[in-house]
Design a protein around this motif. Structure first.
Motif, PDB file in Angstrom:
ATOM      1  N   GLY A   5     -18.082  -0.962   8.526  1.00 12.76           N
ATOM      2  CA  GLY A   5     -18.804  -1.377   7.370  1.00 12.76           C
ATOM      3  C   GLY A   5     -20.509  -1.836   7.796  1.00 12.76           C
ATOM      4  N   ARG A   6     -20.485  -2.602   8.760  1.00 11.00           N
ATOM      5  CA  ARG A   6     -21.884  -2.793   9.394  1.00 11.00           C
ATOM      6  C   ARG A   6     -22.555  -1.692   9.564  1.00 11.00           C
ATOM      7  NH1 ARG A   6     -22.829  -7.919  10.022  1.00 11.00           N
ATOM      8  NH2 ARG A   6     -20.834  -9.504  10.342  1.00 11.00           N
ATOM      9  N   ALA A   7     -22.055  -0.655  10.021  1.00 12.84           N
ATOM     10  CA  ALA A   7     -22.841   0.888  10.356  1.00 12.84           C
ATOM     11  C   ALA A   7     -23.334   1.359   9.317  1.00 12.84           C
ATOM     12  CB  ALA A   7     -21.963   1.680  11.154  1.00 12.84           C
ATOM     13  N   VAL A   8     -22.306   1.294   8.109  1.00 11.03           N
ATOM     14  CA  VAL A   8     -22.791   1.790   6.751  1.00 11.03           C
ATOM     15  C   VAL A   8     -23.970   1.046   6.154  1.00 11.03           C
ATOM     16  CG1 VAL A   8     -21.967   2.298   4.256  1.00 11.03           C
ATOM     17  CG2 VAL A   8     -20.600   2.909   6.230  1.00 11.03           C
ATOM     18  N   ASP A   9     -23.981  -0.371   6.273  1.00 14.97           N
ATOM     19  CA  ASP A   9     -24.882  -1.225   5.925  1.00 14.97           C
ATOM     20  C   ASP A   9     -26.324  -0.760   6.376  1.00 14.97           C
ATOM     21  OD1 ASP A   9     -23.492  -2.678   4.022  1.00 14.97           O
ATOM     22  OD2 ASP A   9     -22.944  -4.418   5.142  1.00 14.97           O
ATOM     23  N   ALA A  10     -25.917  -0.744   7.840  1.00 15.55           N
ATOM     24  CA  ALA A  10     -27.403  -0.440   8.586  1.00 15.55           C
ATOM     25  C   ALA A  10     -28.043   0.979   8.132  1.00 15.55           C
ATOM     26  CB  ALA A  10     -26.946  -0.514  10.136  1.00 15.55           C
ATOM     27  N   ALA A  11     -27.043   1.878   7.863  1.00 16.98           N
ATOM     28  CA  ALA A  11     -27.609   3.089   7.399  1.00 16.98           C
ATOM     29  C   ALA A  11     -28.305   3.016   6.006  1.00 16.98           C
ATOM     30  CB  ALA A  11     -26.332   4.115   7.064  1.00 16.98           C
ATOM     31  N   GLY A  12     -27.742   2.216   5.064  1.00 15.05           N
ATOM     32  CA  GLY A  12     -28.280   2.047   3.759  1.00 15.05           C
ATOM     33  C   GLY A  12     -29.820   1.431   4.151  1.00 15.05           C
ATOM     34  N   VAL A  13     -29.677   0.327   4.745  1.00 14.15           N
ATOM     35  CA  VAL A  13     -31.117  -0.175   4.942  1.00 14.15           C
ATOM     36  C   VAL A  13     -32.158   0.896   5.742  1.00 14.15           C
ATOM     37  CG1 VAL A  13     -32.310  -2.063   6.399  1.00 14.15           C
ATOM     38  CG2 VAL A  13     -30.411  -2.470   5.397  1.00 14.15           C
ATOM     39  N   LEU A  54     -28.897   1.788  -1.869  1.00 13.96           N
ATOM     40  CA  LEU A  54     -28.024   0.702  -2.545  1.00 13.96           C
ATOM     41  C   LEU A  54     -26.570   1.172  -2.525  1.00 13.96           C
ATOM     42  CD1 LEU A  54     -29.890  -0.531  -5.715  1.00 13.96           C
ATOM     43  CD2 LEU A  54     -28.828  -1.882  -3.880  1.00 13.96           C
ATOM     44  N   GLU A  55     -26.333   2.651  -2.732  1.00 12.11           N
ATOM     45  CA  GLU A  55     -25.202   3.237  -2.739  1.00 12.11           C
ATOM     46  C   GLU A  55     -24.525   3.068  -1.118  1.00 12.11           C
ATOM     47  OE1 GLU A  55     -23.672   4.442  -5.088  1.00 12.11           O
ATOM     48  OE2 GLU A  55     -25.239   4.454  -6.533  1.00 12.11           O
ATOM     49  N   PHE A  56     -24.968   3.123  -0.273  1.00 13.91           N
ATOM     50  CA  PHE A  56     -24.640   3.047   1.238  1.00 13.91           C
ATOM     51  C   PHE A  56     -24.199   1.501   1.306  1.00 13.91           C
ATOM     52  CE2 PHE A  56     -25.845   6.906   2.254  1.00 13.91           C
ATOM     53  CZ  PHE A  56     -25.245   7.421   3.111  1.00 13.91           C
ATOM     54  N   LEU A  57     -25.028   0.438   0.759  1.00 11.65           N
ATOM     55  CA  LEU A  57     -24.799  -0.901   0.807  1.00 11.65           C
ATOM     56  C   LEU A  57     -23.663  -1.491  -0.006  1.00 11.65           C
ATOM     57  CD1 LEU A  57     -28.358  -2.276   0.719  1.00 11.65           C
ATOM     58  CD2 LEU A  57     -27.180  -2.379   2.733  1.00 11.65           C
ATOM     59  N   VAL A  58     -23.427  -0.776  -1.146  1.00 10.85           N
ATOM     60  CA  VAL A  58     -21.954  -0.869  -1.820  1.00 10.85           C
ATOM     61  C   VAL A  58     -20.950  -0.421  -0.856  1.00 10.85           C
ATOM     62  CG1 VAL A  58     -20.675  -0.350  -3.933  1.00 10.85           C
ATOM     63  CG2 VAL A  58     -23.158  -1.147  -3.918  1.00 10.85           C
ATOM     64  N   ALA A  59     -20.914   0.937  -0.520  1.00 12.17           N
ATOM     65  CA  ALA A  59     -19.845   1.325   0.281  1.00 12.17           C
ATOM     66  C   ALA A  59     -19.657   0.423   1.440  1.00 12.17           C
ATOM     67  CB  ALA A  59     -20.370   2.723   0.628  1.00 12.17           C
ATOM     68  N   GLY A  60     -20.768   0.078   2.108  1.00  6.55           N
ATOM     69  CA  GLY A  60     -20.302  -1.007   3.300  1.00  6.55           C
ATOM     70  C   GLY A  60     -19.652  -2.210   2.720  1.00  6.55           C
ATOM     71  N   ASP A  61     -20.029  -2.738   1.970  1.00  6.99           N
ATOM     72  CA  ASP A  61     -19.354  -3.933   1.050  1.00  6.99           C
ATOM     73  C   ASP A  61     -17.797  -3.717   0.812  1.00  6.99           C
ATOM     74  OD1 ASP A  61     -21.427  -5.657   1.400  1.00  6.99           O
ATOM     75  OD2 ASP A  61     -22.308  -5.270  -0.747  1.00  6.99           O
ATOM     76  N   ILE A  62     -17.604  -2.622   0.237  1.00  7.05           N
ATOM     77  CA  ILE A  62     -16.252  -2.174  -0.153  1.00  7.05           C
ATOM     78  C   ILE A  62     -15.590  -2.144   1.223  1.00  7.05           C
ATOM     79  CG2 ILE A  62     -14.726  -0.464  -0.893  1.00  7.05           C
ATOM     80  CD1 ILE A  62     -17.056  -0.171  -3.082  1.00  7.05           C
ATOM     81  N   LEU A  78     -16.981  -9.361  -4.010  1.00  5.07           N
ATOM     82  CA  LEU A  78     -17.083  -8.000  -4.008  1.00  5.07           C
ATOM     83  C   LEU A  78     -17.688  -7.601  -5.474  1.00  5.07           C
ATOM     84  CD1 LEU A  78     -17.430  -5.195  -2.552  1.00  5.07           C
ATOM     85  CD2 LEU A  78     -14.740  -5.089  -3.015  1.00  5.07           C
ATOM     86  N   ALA A  79     -16.793  -7.961  -6.556  1.00  2.00           N
ATOM     87  CA  ALA A  79     -16.984  -7.542  -7.515  1.00  2.00           C
ATOM     88  C   ALA A  79     -18.385  -7.932  -8.293  1.00  2.00           C
ATOM     89  CB  ALA A  79     -15.788  -8.153  -8.882  1.00  2.00           C
ATOM     90  N   VAL A  80     -18.688  -9.216  -7.868  1.00  6.08           N
ATOM     91  CA  VAL A  80     -20.026  -9.701  -8.240  1.00  6.08           C
ATOM     92  C   VAL A  80     -21.185  -8.967  -7.573  1.00  6.08           C
ATOM     93  CG1 VAL A  80     -21.477 -11.780  -8.180  1.00  6.08           C
ATOM     94  CG2 VAL A  80     -19.496 -12.082  -8.923  1.00  6.08           C
ATOM     95  N   ILE A  81     -20.922  -8.488  -6.030  1.00  7.74           N
ATOM     96  CA  ILE A  81     -22.056  -7.830  -5.537  1.00  7.74           C
ATOM     97  C   ILE A  81     -22.304  -6.553  -6.213  1.00  7.74           C
ATOM     98  CG2 ILE A  81     -22.537  -6.739  -3.326  1.00  7.74           C
ATOM     99  CD1 ILE A  81     -21.453  -9.239  -1.853  1.00  7.74           C
TER     100      ILE A  81
END
Length: 111
Positions: A5-13, A54-62, A78-81
């Motif tokens: 999840g953190r790797a996907v977030d990092a990819a999004g950033v 944003l798509e990657f950040l949402v995927a990381g959160d999920i 998660l629903a709010v984010i």
């Protein structure tokens, strides 16, 4: 799963940062050549970078919320984010293309 999840977030950033830098370099080159429509193209490229990021950040959160230890509280957060990021995505799409994501595209030239 937390690491994924953190790797996907990092990819999004990274996508947002690299896309914005690339758009800035391309805009500077076009400005140097005195080409028309520099601002509009710049906004479109930056907006696309933000949308993809944003798509990657949402995927990381999920991934982090659902795969680790889902609780009612974490799923609610998660629903709010996801709701906020979806609203941002729709707003950016409208700003970039001038139409809602579910509307048919008007014949337009590709960048």
């Amino acid at each position: 799963m937390e690491l994924v999840g953190r790797a996907v977030d990092a990819a999004g950033v990274a996508i947002i940062v690299v896309g914005t830098l690339l758009a800035t370099v391309l805009a500077a080159i076009r400005l140097g050549r005195r080409q028309a429509g520099v601002y509009r193209g710049y906004r479109r490229r930056v907006g696309r970078s933000i949308l993809l990021g944003l798509e990657f950040l949402v995927a990381g959160d999920i991934i982090r919320t659902v795969a680790v230890a889902p609780t009612y509280a974490s799923v609610g957060v998660l629903a709010v984010i996801v709701g906020i990021r979806t609203f941002l995505s729709f707003s950016l799409e409208l700003e970039i293309t001038g139409r809602w994501p579910w509307q048919k595209p008007v014949a337009e030239a590709e960048d």
